[in-house]
Design a protein around this motif. Structure first.
Motif, short mmCIF file in Angstrom:
data_model
loop_
_atom_site.label_atom_id
_atom_site.label_comp_id
_atom_site.label_asym_id
_atom_site.label_seq_id
_atom_site.Cartn_x
_atom_site.Cartn_y
_atom_site.Cartn_z
N GLU A 43 0.85 -1.20 0.00
CA GLU A 43 0.00 0.00 0.00
C GLU A 43 0.88 1.25 0.00
N VAL A 44 0.52 2.23 -0.84
CA VAL A 44 1.27 3.50 -0.86
C VAL A 44 1.24 4.12 0.53
N GLY A 45 2.41 4.56 0.99
CA GLY A 45 2.49 5.16 2.33
C GLY A 45 3.04 4.21 3.38
N THR A 46 3.13 2.92 3.06
CA THR A 46 3.67 1.95 4.01
C THR A 46 5.13 2.30 4.34
N GLN A 47 5.43 2.37 5.64
CA GLN A 47 6.79 2.69 6.08
C GLN A 47 7.61 1.41 6.20
N VAL A 48 8.79 1.40 5.61
CA VAL A 48 9.66 0.21 5.65
C VAL A 48 11.08 0.63 6.00
N SER A 49 11.91 -0.37 6.30
CA SER A 49 13.35 -0.14 6.51
C SER A 49 14.11 -1.06 5.58
N VAL A 50 15.21 -0.56 5.05
CA VAL A 50 16.04 -1.35 4.14
C VAL A 50 17.43 -1.48 4.75
N GLU A 51 17.92 -2.72 4.78
CA GLU A 51 19.24 -2.94 5.36
C GLU A 51 20.34 -2.65 4.34
N VAL A 52 21.14 -1.63 4.64
CA VAL A 52 22.25 -1.24 3.77
C VAL A 52 23.55 -1.36 4.56
N ARG A 53 24.34 -2.37 4.22
CA ARG A 53 25.63 -2.63 4.90
C ARG A 53 25.46 -2.64 6.43
N GLY A 54 24.48 -3.38 6.90
CA GLY A 54 24.29 -3.54 8.35
C GLY A 54 23.58 -2.39 9.04
N ARG A 55 23.16 -1.36 8.25
CA ARG A 55 22.48 -0.21 8.84
C ARG A 55 21.09 -0.09 8.21
N MET A 56 20.11 0.29 9.01
CA MET A 56 18.74 0.42 8.50
C MET A 56 18.49 1.81 7.92
N VAL A 57 17.99 1.85 6.68
CA VAL A 57 17.63 3.12 6.03
C VAL A 57 16.11 3.15 5.88
#
Length: 362
Positions: free
Chosen positions: A334-348
């Motif tokens: 759904e548009v607006g859903t908040q997520v986190s992406v793991e980039v080199r061990g750090r969450m973006v």
């Protein structure tokens, strides 16, 4: 051993930084840099060498029947000179490739396939052909140049007459001449901008390249490399084979349902797509709201749970923010859903947004 396009020497002379791509050595950028090349295409014009793409002829009284079986889209209502995009599926519903088919005449079709998949696609067609049909790989005969951007058509009009320019998007003139050089002029592209792709004899590639650059000086035309091609297609949310789709990803999951005609009597993969039923994952856009740039193949989380992975990601020069495309479980699309992406061990931090990220104003 990588191959060279007919423009290899021209790229080196122009200061292109050459890298392997799709089995070819191509410029990733010139001295101007990716951002300037990207912005030229969004605001003026850019010229790309896309001669690494593959071209296959499909000819014979059963040519159309073969295309209808091989491809998910419907081709029985194409008019001469019209082009149509389509995925090509395997028996499991995964994507062998995505390609463009041009109708030259009733029993004569011109197919453009992705460079890295050319041999695989050609073999797939040969393995599944039936009736009175011939598939011929003519890739070596053609160079392909993409003239893209809001000023592209102004440049083209200096070098040819109106009857050599297609009136509509996804149409082509097969027996055109540009600057006196015979070519196919196709109103298509992979940048999200107006423009054309020119298919011409390999022996004439460097001549056409020089003529276009010389005649486009006033309009700010510059040569552009793979880097800008990728950031431009990202902003326009155009899928790339090997990223947003592959042999395990269906065209429906990657948002290409418009090119999958389930009402068609039969095509390879149709049964598997029907049996899969409701989608459990699909492609979405992610806009970075935290700090950092998201790349491909990175896990996406909600509340500590992995809900999918990114397929492409970069900083978008024209939009001014980092973005990515991702394949996520449908419950989180759904548009607006908040997520986190793991980039080199750090969450973006990022949020789901509607695609495309960028759409040019008409």
């Amino acid at each position: 051993m990588e191959l060279k396009t007919p423009l290899y020497e021209a790229h080196v002379k122009a200061g292109g930084k050459m890298v392997p791509f799709g089995g070819y050595l191509l410029p990733v950028q010139y001295k101007t840099g990716v951002i300037k090349e990207h912005m030229a295409v969004r605001t003026q014009a850019g010229l790309f060498d896309v001669s690494h793409m593959g071209e296959i002829l499909c000819e014979g009284t059963d040519a159309l029947a073969n295309l209808q079986m091989l491809l998910t889209n419907n081709f029985d209502n194409l008019v001469d000179g019209q082009a149509r995009y389509s995925p090509m599926c395997n028996e499991k519903g995964g994507t062998v490739d995505d390609l463009i088919v041009y109708k030259q005449s009733d029993h004569h079709y011109f197919i453009v396939v992705n460079a890295s998949n050319k041999d695989k696609d050609y073999q797939w067609m040969l393995d599944h052909q039936f009736g009175e049909v011939t598939f011929t790989d003519v890739s070596k005969d053609y160079a392909q140049l993409a003239l893209q951007g809001p000023k592209a058509m102004d440049i083209l009009r200096k070098l040819t007459t109106e009857e050599n320019i297609p009136k509509k998007y996804y149409h082509a003139i097969f027996d055109a001449k540009v600057a006196g050089i015979p070519c196919i002029v196709s109103k298509t592209g992979y940048t999200g901008e107006d423009g054309v792709e020119l298919y011409l004899p390999s022996s004439k590639a460097e001549e056409m390249w020089d003529i276009l650059l010389e005649n486009g000086k006033e309009e700010g035309l510059i040569p552009c490399g793979l880097g800008a091609r990728d950031t431009l297609r990202m902003e326009a949310a155009m899928p790339l084979y090997g990223h947003e789709m592959d042999d395990e990803v269906t065209p429906l999951e990657t948002g290409l349902g418009f090119a999958v005609k389930m009402a068609k009597e039969e095509f390879i993969g149709k049964k598997a797509l029907e049996e899969k039923g409701e989608l459990t994952r699909k492609r979405v856009g992610l806009k970075v709201t935290g700090r950092g740039v998201i790349r491909e193949h990175q896990d996406v989380y909600v509340d500590g749970k992995v809900i999918g992975h990114t397929t492409s990601g970069t900083h978008c020069p024209y939009l001014g923010y980092p973005a990515a495309m991702a394949m996520l479980e449908t419950a989180y699309t759904e548009v607006g859903t908040q997520v986190s992406v793991e980039v080199r061990g750090r969450m973006v931090e990022a949020e789901v947004v509607a695609l495309p990220f960028y759409k040019r104003s008409k």
